[in-house]
Motif scaffolding. Structure first.
Motif, PDB file in Angstrom:
ATOM      1  N   LYS A 159     -13.380  10.472   0.404  1.00 39.57           N
ATOM      2  CA  LYS A 159     -13.772  10.247   1.903  1.00 39.57           C
ATOM      3  C   LYS A 159     -13.594  11.545   2.579  1.00 39.57           C
ATOM      4  O   LYS A 159     -12.437  12.023   2.868  1.00 39.57           O
ATOM      5  CB  LYS A 159     -13.032   9.064   2.782  1.00 39.57           C
ATOM      6  CG  LYS A 159     -13.307   7.742   2.030  1.00 39.57           C
ATOM      7  CD  LYS A 159     -14.933   7.191   2.000  1.00 39.57           C
ATOM      8  CE  LYS A 159     -14.747   5.751   1.360  1.00 39.57           C
ATOM      9  NZ  LYS A 159     -16.285   5.226   1.478  1.00 39.57           N
ATOM     10  N   ASP A 188      -7.412   4.124  -4.621  1.00 39.51           N
ATOM     11  CA  ASP A 188      -8.332   3.362  -4.027  1.00 39.51           C
ATOM     12  C   ASP A 188      -9.160   4.159  -3.202  1.00 39.51           C
ATOM     13  O   ASP A 188     -10.401   4.095  -3.260  1.00 39.51           O
ATOM     14  CB  ASP A 188      -7.642   2.266  -3.175  1.00 39.51           C
ATOM     15  CG  ASP A 188      -6.920   1.244  -3.925  1.00 39.51           C
ATOM     16  OD1 ASP A 188      -7.664   0.199  -4.602  1.00 39.51           O
ATOM     17  OD2 ASP A 188      -5.796   1.458  -4.326  1.00 39.51           O
ATOM     18  N   ILE A 189      -8.506   5.242  -2.183  1.00 42.25           N
ATOM     19  CA  ILE A 189      -9.118   6.160  -1.499  1.00 42.25           C
ATOM     20  C   ILE A 189      -8.619   7.224  -1.357  1.00 42.25           C
ATOM     21  O   ILE A 189      -7.593   7.347  -1.425  1.00 42.25           O
ATOM     22  CB  ILE A 189      -9.482   5.514   0.142  1.00 42.25           C
ATOM     23  CG1 ILE A 189     -10.209   4.300   0.208  1.00 42.25           C
ATOM     24  CG2 ILE A 189     -10.007   6.435   0.833  1.00 42.25           C
ATOM     25  CD1 ILE A 189     -11.631   4.547  -0.194  1.00 42.25           C
ATOM     26  N   ILE A 222     -10.190   3.424   7.852  1.00 42.36           N
ATOM     27  CA  ILE A 222     -10.536   3.124   6.459  1.00 42.36           C
ATOM     28  C   ILE A 222      -9.365   2.308   5.887  1.00 42.36           C
ATOM     29  O   ILE A 222      -9.837   1.249   5.248  1.00 42.36           O
ATOM     30  CB  ILE A 222     -10.891   4.341   5.855  1.00 42.36           C
ATOM     31  CG1 ILE A 222     -12.122   5.047   6.218  1.00 42.36           C
ATOM     32  CG2 ILE A 222     -11.128   4.056   4.351  1.00 42.36           C
ATOM     33  CD1 ILE A 222     -12.346   6.647   5.600  1.00 42.36           C
ATOM     34  N   GLU A 265     -18.106   4.463  -8.941  1.00 45.96           N
ATOM     35  CA  GLU A 265     -17.165   3.656  -8.038  1.00 45.96           C
ATOM     36  C   GLU A 265     -16.065   4.944  -7.635  1.00 45.96           C
ATOM     37  O   GLU A 265     -15.350   4.798  -6.574  1.00 45.96           O
ATOM     38  CB  GLU A 265     -16.441   2.701  -8.983  1.00 45.96           C
ATOM     39  CG  GLU A 265     -15.900   2.968 -10.203  1.00 45.96           C
ATOM     40  CD  GLU A 265     -15.618   1.999 -11.141  1.00 45.96           C
ATOM     41  OE1 GLU A 265     -14.630   2.039 -11.624  1.00 45.96           O
ATOM     42  OE2 GLU A 265     -16.537   0.973 -11.223  1.00 45.96           O
ATOM     43  N   PHE A 283      -3.624   5.317  -1.464  1.00 44.01           N
ATOM     44  CA  PHE A 283      -4.461   6.074  -0.494  1.00 44.01           C
ATOM     45  C   PHE A 283      -3.739   7.472  -0.344  1.00 44.01           C
ATOM     46  O   PHE A 283      -2.588   7.403  -0.662  1.00 44.01           O
ATOM     47  CB  PHE A 283      -4.523   5.714   1.031  1.00 44.01           C
ATOM     48  CG  PHE A 283      -5.103   4.367   0.928  1.00 44.01           C
ATOM     49  CD1 PHE A 283      -6.494   4.217   1.213  1.00 44.01           C
ATOM     50  CD2 PHE A 283      -4.335   3.051   0.767  1.00 44.01           C
ATOM     51  CE1 PHE A 283      -7.117   2.884   1.266  1.00 44.01           C
ATOM     52  CE2 PHE A 283      -4.971   1.769   1.044  1.00 44.01           C
ATOM     53  CZ  PHE A 283      -6.398   1.516   1.112  1.00 44.01           C
ATOM     54  N   GLU A 336      -9.364  -1.317   6.974  1.00 39.07           N
ATOM     55  CA  GLU A 336     -10.452  -2.175   6.926  1.00 39.07           C
ATOM     56  C   GLU A 336     -10.451  -2.500   5.379  1.00 39.07           C
ATOM     57  O   GLU A 336     -10.844  -3.609   5.066  1.00 39.07           O
ATOM     58  CB  GLU A 336     -11.764  -1.126   6.830  1.00 39.07           C
ATOM     59  CG  GLU A 336     -13.056  -1.733   6.375  1.00 39.07           C
ATOM     60  CD  GLU A 336     -13.525  -3.155   7.178  1.00 39.07           C
ATOM     61  OE1 GLU A 336     -14.039  -4.046   6.787  1.00 39.07           O
ATOM     62  OE2 GLU A 336     -12.988  -2.973   8.464  1.00 39.07           O
ATOM     63  N   ILE A 337      -9.580  -1.773   4.254  1.00 37.58           N
ATOM     64  CA  ILE A 337      -9.490  -2.200   3.200  1.00 37.58           C
ATOM     65  C   ILE A 337      -8.343  -3.034   2.769  1.00 37.58           C
ATOM     66  O   ILE A 337      -8.498  -3.799   2.085  1.00 37.58           O
ATOM     67  CB  ILE A 337      -9.332  -0.945   2.188  1.00 37.58           C
ATOM     68  CG1 ILE A 337     -10.803  -0.076   2.060  1.00 37.58           C
ATOM     69  CG2 ILE A 337      -8.830  -1.269   0.739  1.00 37.58           C
ATOM     70  CD1 ILE A 337     -10.352   1.130   1.270  1.00 37.58           C
ATOM     71  N   ILE A 338      -7.228  -3.093   3.571  1.00 39.67           N
ATOM     72  CA  ILE A 338      -6.083  -3.783   3.172  1.00 39.67           C
ATOM     73  C   ILE A 338      -5.974  -5.237   4.034  1.00 39.67           C
ATOM     74  O   ILE A 338      -5.092  -5.894   3.727  1.00 39.67           O
ATOM     75  CB  ILE A 338      -4.806  -2.980   3.601  1.00 39.67           C
ATOM     76  CG1 ILE A 338      -4.623  -2.690   5.087  1.00 39.67           C
ATOM     77  CG2 ILE A 338      -4.750  -1.565   2.942  1.00 39.67           C
ATOM     78  CD1 ILE A 338      -3.439  -1.815   5.506  1.00 39.67           C
ATOM     79  N   LYS A 366     -14.923   6.705  -3.708  1.00 44.81           N
ATOM     80  CA  LYS A 366     -13.659   6.750  -3.272  1.00 44.81           C
ATOM     81  C   LYS A 366     -13.197   8.064  -2.355  1.00 44.81           C
ATOM     82  O   LYS A 366     -12.280   8.184  -1.556  1.00 44.81           O
ATOM     83  CB  LYS A 366     -12.584   6.979  -4.259  1.00 44.81           C
ATOM     84  CG  LYS A 366     -12.595   5.649  -5.219  1.00 44.81           C
ATOM     85  CD  LYS A 366     -11.476   5.755  -6.247  1.00 44.81           C
ATOM     86  CE  LYS A 366     -11.454   4.445  -7.311  1.00 44.81           C
ATOM     87  NZ  LYS A 366     -10.772   4.624  -8.419  1.00 44.81           N
ATOM     88  N   THR A 389       0.837  -1.182   0.036  1.00 43.59           N
ATOM     89  CA  THR A 389       0.100   0.063  -0.025  1.00 43.59           C
ATOM     90  C   THR A 389       0.594   1.067  -0.129  1.00 43.59           C
ATOM     91  O   THR A 389       1.959   1.363   0.530  1.00 43.59           O
ATOM     92  CB  THR A 389      -0.894   0.166   1.327  1.00 43.59           C
ATOM     93  OG1 THR A 389      -1.767  -1.182   1.350  1.00 43.59           O
ATOM     94  CG2 THR A 389      -1.777   1.276   1.210  1.00 43.59           C
ATOM     95  N   LYS A 439      -2.209  -1.013  -3.499  1.00 42.20           N
ATOM     96  CA  LYS A 439      -3.208   0.273  -3.286  1.00 42.20           C
ATOM     97  C   LYS A 439      -2.574   1.496  -3.085  1.00 42.20           C
ATOM     98  O   LYS A 439      -1.717   1.536  -2.594  1.00 42.20           O
ATOM     99  CB  LYS A 439      -4.030  -0.582  -2.040  1.00 42.20           C
ATOM    100  CG  LYS A 439      -4.963  -1.699  -2.440  1.00 42.20           C
ATOM    101  CD  LYS A 439      -5.775  -1.967  -1.235  1.00 42.20           C
ATOM    102  CE  LYS A 439      -6.848  -3.294  -1.308  1.00 42.20           C
ATOM    103  NZ  LYS A 439      -6.536  -3.790  -2.605  1.00 42.20           N
TER     104      LYS A 439
END
Length: 331
Positions: free
Chosen positions: A170, A142-143, A325, A164, A109, A328-330, A168, A81, A107
């Motif tokens: 937030k 991703d976010i 967040i 989608e 972020f 939770e995603i990774i 993303k 990530t 990923k």
């Protein structure tokens, strides 16, 4: 592994706080991370610059070179990530490019502070080419974390998001250290008739509107912080003894100085326009015109007070919301 890609530390900006709070949030969340440090060309800023445009690219490209090394030697693995303190990062597409040819997925972020989608921001003048670039960043990520609902609304107006991509974005707030600021608090009874203008001298900040107030308040001292080379401690000491923070910003995506003022019981006087203020603060502290601002300032100088410390306390947890967040995603 999470690879943390920070901004350069700049004097008179909030990058030191952001870096310190971010590292602590990762540690508190038990997220293992490796920092991709950059190399500085210069930290010198022009009188109305929020960054050095040459040095920031030098810094970011030096970080990107290190990421290339990590891909090349096999350090970066499938599922790793990246977290960018500023996701408006030239070369970010190269990470997706390298991952693609390496046959792995990573990923991404990061924080979107502002962009060409912000109507009065300096980079709005680059929108002809920057809008497609910003959309590419959004597609690659991703976010994306933003400081306020204002930023999200500006992005919604500028881009025709697919669902989608919309999901993303937030709204978490940005890094803020309430505990550090509150150390400088003094009793309200010791406050002086000081009105602080906390912004850069830039057209979008409209310092001339603050200057126009001086004749209405001859009993007050006006301090324009950009005229002084305040350390953070000196700035907080000034706020602690002041009564009013005046803003005339044409746009604001988070507004650190107002949060700092609220933590130290300085009453904000803020415009209703393309700013985050209307989403964060009580409407009684937001003016529609300069006459309303004058009435509000006089009311505050005469003793009006509302405890607004719950607002900066909320943003003390901004990075915890982000790490929740991310985890939770990774996971």
């Amino acid at each position: 592994m999470l690879y943390y890609v920070p901004l350069e530390i700049l004097p008179m900006r909030y990058t030191e706080m952001q870096d310190r709070v971010t590292r602590k949030a990762f540690a508190d969340a038990d997220i293992s991370f490796m920092t991709i440090e950059g190399e500085e060309l210069s930290t010198k800023l022009g009188k109305d610059q929020f960054l050095n445009p040459f040095s920031t690219n030098y810094f970011k490209f030096s970080q990107l070179m290190k990421v290339c090394d990590l891909f090349n030697d096999g350090t970066i693995k499938d599922g790793d990530t990246f977290y960018f303190s500023d996701i408006w990062f030239p070369g970010i597409e190269s990470i997706k490019y390298m991952a693609y040819f390496k046959g792995i997925k990573v990923k991404i972020f990061g924080i979107m502070h502002a962009g060409s989608f912000t109507p009065t921001d300096t980079v709005n003048g680059m929108k002809e080419w920057a809008r497609p670039y910003e959309l590419s960043i959004i597609k690659a990520s991703d976010i994306i974390f933003v400081g306020s609902e204002q930023t999200r609304q500006d992005m919604l107006k500028a881009f025709n998001f697919e669902y989608e991509d919309l999901m993303k974005i937030k709204v978490t707030g940005l890094a803020f250290d309430y505990d550090e600021v509150i150390k400088y608090a003094i009793p309200r009874s010791e406050k002086e008739n000081i009105i602080v203008f906390p912004h850069r001298f830039h057209p979008e900040k409209q310092p001339e509107l603050c200057k126009s107030l001086e004749k209405h308040f001859p009993d007050c001292k006006f301090v324009y912080t950009h005229e002084h080379n305040f350390s953070k401690a000196e700035f907080y000491e000034l706020l602690a003894k002041s009564k009013v923070l005046f803003s005339a910003s044409m746009q604001e995506n988070f507004g650190y100085s107002i949060l700092e003022g609220c933590a130290l019981d300085v009453m904000p006087v803020m415009p209703f326009n393309n700013t985050d203020y209307k989403f964060i603060y009580p409407k009684e502290f937001i003016y529609d015109n300069i006459d309303d601002a004058i009435k509000l300032i006089r009311k505050i100088i005469d003793g009006y007070y509302v405890d607004l410390k719950h607002i900066p306390k909320y943003y003390h947890d901004s990075l915890n919301r982000q790490t929740t967040i991310i985890k939770e995603i990774i996971k």
